[in-house]
Design an enzyme around this catalytic site. Sequence first.
Site, PDB file in Angstrom:
ATOM      1  N   HIS A 119      -3.370   6.990   2.901  1.00 56.71           N
ATOM      2  CA  HIS A 119      -3.775   5.725   2.294  1.00 56.71           C
ATOM      3  C   HIS A 119      -5.166   5.363   2.829  1.00 56.71           C
ATOM      4  O   HIS A 119      -5.414   5.442   4.031  1.00 56.71           O
ATOM      5  CB  HIS A 119      -2.765   4.630   2.639  1.00 56.71           C
ATOM      6  CG  HIS A 119      -3.273   3.254   2.357  1.00 56.71           C
ATOM      7  ND1 HIS A 119      -3.793   2.899   1.131  1.00 56.71           N
ATOM      8  CD2 HIS A 119      -3.359   2.153   3.146  1.00 56.71           C
ATOM      9  CE1 HIS A 119      -4.179   1.640   1.185  1.00 56.71           C
ATOM     10  NE2 HIS A 119      -3.930   1.160   2.384  1.00 56.71           N
ATOM     11  N   ASN A 164     -10.287  -0.504   0.023  1.00 59.70           N
ATOM     12  CA  ASN A 164      -8.832  -0.348   0.065  1.00 59.70           C
ATOM     13  C   ASN A 164      -8.258  -0.778  -1.294  1.00 59.70           C
ATOM     14  O   ASN A 164      -8.306  -1.957  -1.638  1.00 59.70           O
ATOM     15  CB  ASN A 164      -8.287  -1.222   1.200  1.00 59.70           C
ATOM     16  CG  ASN A 164      -6.790  -1.105   1.371  1.00 59.70           C
ATOM     17  OD1 ASN A 164      -6.077  -0.646   0.480  1.00 59.70           O
ATOM     18  ND2 ASN A 164      -6.299  -1.527   2.524  1.00 59.70           N
ATOM     19  N   CYS A 204       0.818  -1.222   0.000  1.00 57.43           N
ATOM     20  CA  CYS A 204       0.000   0.000   0.000  1.00 57.43           C
ATOM     21  C   CYS A 204       0.851   1.271   0.000  1.00 57.43           C
ATOM     22  O   CYS A 204       0.347   2.356  -0.287  1.00 57.43           O
ATOM     23  CB  CYS A 204      -0.939   0.018   1.197  1.00 57.43           C
ATOM     24  SG  CYS A 204      -1.993  -1.432   1.272  1.00 57.43           S
TER      25      CYS A 204
HETATM   26  N1  ACO Z   1     -18.562  -9.846   8.811  1.00 58.15           N
HETATM   27  C1  ACO Z   1     -18.995 -10.246  10.014  1.00 58.15           C
HETATM   28  N2  ACO Z   1     -18.175 -10.664  10.994  1.00 58.15           N
HETATM   29  C2  ACO Z   1     -16.862 -10.661  10.710  1.00 58.15           C
HETATM   30  C3  ACO Z   1     -16.342 -10.256   9.468  1.00 58.15           C
HETATM   31  C4  ACO Z   1     -17.253  -9.849   8.488  1.00 58.15           C
HETATM   32  N3  ACO Z   1     -16.878  -9.444   7.281  1.00 58.15           N
HETATM   33  N4  ACO Z   1     -15.009 -10.352   9.493  1.00 58.15           N
HETATM   34  C5  ACO Z   1     -14.677 -10.800  10.722  1.00 58.15           C
HETATM   35  N5  ACO Z   1     -15.791 -11.003  11.444  1.00 58.15           N
HETATM   36  C6  ACO Z   1     -15.912 -11.496  12.817  1.00 58.15           C
HETATM   37  C7  ACO Z   1     -14.688 -12.256  13.263  1.00 58.15           C
HETATM   38  O1  ACO Z   1     -14.719 -13.588  12.787  1.00 58.15           O
HETATM   39  C8  ACO Z   1     -14.812 -12.172  14.756  1.00 58.15           C
HETATM   40  O2  ACO Z   1     -15.737 -13.129  15.184  1.00 58.15           O
HETATM   41  P1  ACO Z   1     -15.476 -13.999  16.529  1.00 58.15           P
HETATM   42  O3  ACO Z   1     -15.412 -12.966  17.626  1.00 58.15           O
HETATM   43  O4  ACO Z   1     -16.655 -14.891  16.581  1.00 58.15           O
HETATM   44  O5  ACO Z   1     -14.162 -14.674  16.296  1.00 58.15           O
HETATM   45  C9  ACO Z   1     -15.441 -10.803  14.984  1.00 58.15           C
HETATM   46  O6  ACO Z   1     -16.009 -10.403  13.727  1.00 58.15           O
HETATM   47  C10 ACO Z   1     -14.457  -9.750  15.441  1.00 58.15           C
HETATM   48  O7  ACO Z   1     -13.312  -9.876  14.595  1.00 58.15           O
HETATM   49  P2  ACO Z   1     -12.119  -8.871  14.747  1.00 58.15           P
HETATM   50  O8  ACO Z   1     -11.082  -9.241  13.746  1.00 58.15           O
HETATM   51  O9  ACO Z   1     -11.709  -8.799  16.167  1.00 58.15           O
HETATM   52  O10 ACO Z   1     -12.845  -7.524  14.339  1.00 58.15           O
HETATM   53  P3  ACO Z   1     -12.290  -6.064  14.374  1.00 58.15           P
HETATM   54  O11 ACO Z   1     -13.190  -5.236  15.174  1.00 58.15           O
HETATM   55  O12 ACO Z   1     -10.831  -6.030  14.676  1.00 58.15           O
HETATM   56  O13 ACO Z   1     -12.468  -5.625  12.844  1.00 58.15           O
HETATM   57  C11 ACO Z   1     -11.139  -5.394  10.848  1.00 58.15           C
HETATM   58  C12 ACO Z   1     -11.820  -6.346  11.812  1.00 58.15           C
HETATM   59  C13 ACO Z   1     -12.197  -4.515  10.205  1.00 58.15           C
HETATM   60  C14 ACO Z   1     -10.430  -6.197   9.791  1.00 58.15           C
HETATM   61  C15 ACO Z   1     -10.142  -4.511  11.660  1.00 58.15           C
HETATM   62  O14 ACO Z   1      -9.281  -5.307  12.427  1.00 58.15           O
HETATM   63  C16 ACO Z   1      -9.333  -3.637  10.761  1.00 58.15           C
HETATM   64  O15 ACO Z   1      -9.819  -2.681  10.220  1.00 58.15           O
HETATM   65  N6  ACO Z   1      -8.029  -3.935  10.581  1.00 58.15           N
HETATM   66  C17 ACO Z   1      -7.171  -3.261   9.667  1.00 58.15           C
HETATM   67  C18 ACO Z   1      -7.112  -4.090   8.442  1.00 58.15           C
HETATM   68  C19 ACO Z   1      -6.821  -3.334   7.174  1.00 58.15           C
HETATM   69  O16 ACO Z   1      -7.209  -2.214   6.979  1.00 58.15           O
HETATM   70  N7  ACO Z   1      -6.143  -4.030   6.288  1.00 58.15           N
HETATM   71  C20 ACO Z   1      -5.875  -3.546   4.993  1.00 58.15           C
HETATM   72  C21 ACO Z   1      -4.506  -3.821   4.561  1.00 58.15           C
HETATM   73  S1  ACO Z   1      -3.312  -2.892   5.462  1.00 58.15           S
HETATM   74  C22 ACO Z   1      -3.566  -1.309   5.092  1.00 58.15           C
HETATM   75  O17 ACO Z   1      -3.985  -0.999   4.039  1.00 58.15           O
HETATM   76  C23 ACO Z   1      -3.246  -0.330   6.124  1.00 58.15           C
END
Ligand code: ACO
Length: 324
Positions: A251, A281, A113
Amino acid sequence: MHKAYISGTGSCLPERVLTNNELEQMVETSDEWITSRTGIQTRRISGAGEQNYQLAARAAEKALAAAGLEAQELDLVLVATLSPHMIMPSCACFVQAEIGAANAFAFDLNAACSGFLYGLDMAEKYIASRPEMKILVIGSETLSCRVNWEDRNTCILFGDGAGACIVESSSARGIVDSTLHADGNLWNLLYMDSPASRNPDLLDKDRQGCYIQMSGRDVFKYAVRAMEDAVTRLLKRQNLAINDVCLLIPHQANVRILGKLMERLGIEQEKVFINVNKYGNTSAASIPIALDEACQEGRVQQGDLVLLCSFGGGFTWGSMLLYW
Ligand code: ACO
């Protein structure tokens, strides 16, 4: 003293819009979950005639037109991407042929990214040594080819698109300073495998295939800290304050990351460009697409101090200051 400045921008998004409601039919998720956790409502998905290099070429043609240049005047075509449609030749070589940049050399750069920022920084270094150069820097991705559409943790996040800019020299305005970083020790928090090796000695049977794998919570934490650090470090080095910045173009990963970043930097929301809600993204393409939209919407005016910052797989991250 010559500065590298952006003389034209362009972008190209695939036609197909994929909504959160459609994703509800594909994996166990909901519009409410995606919107509240990421701020993403729609993303674009490539189809026929929309290979990575084709999106990149369309964005490039618009950037050339905005700069008032012909493709033959280009000296370098640089494409930042992690999702080329082929490993060899580079996406940049396909773009060079597609737009007819017959006098340019061409290569790809992969800093995930942060690729566009790394590319702009590299263009600035070329301009410093050869001010007559005209450089096309593109960020372009077709991440829809690289996500596992059965993995709800990742498939809701990413989208396709391309953004381009022309970099030339100016004595008055342009890139002031940048800071780039990497930490390869953290590679396994965000990665995508290569195709299986044909050398059995080098084959890793644990690999999942060419899909994006991510530890979301860790990425979130590191992304906020790293971008804050890169911005603060750069402003301090230039003896500037966050209030001096007219527009921050970060980003576009998700709105919660951006919300935390704004809070920590103490920058008003009106000074931050956000379009992740529309496109998801788009990795290396996110900053140049946002930059082009910011120009079209009149959000950047000549003389404005613009701040860019990024974070991505590697990990890689950085920030850049430029006078528009
Ligand atoms: N829909 C519904 N539930 C979901 C989904 C979905 N799409 N995805 C995950 N879950 C569930 C998980 O399985 C988990 O369930 P569980 O508690 O039964 O195990 C629950 O939701 C919570 O999961 P977490 O991963 O703890 O959720 P979080 O609040 O952290 O949100 C997210 C996840 C949105 C991915 C967050 O961590 C995030 O934004 N991370 C940054 C990731 C990112 O932006 N990556 C891009 C590449 S890097 C960059 O560009 C900077």
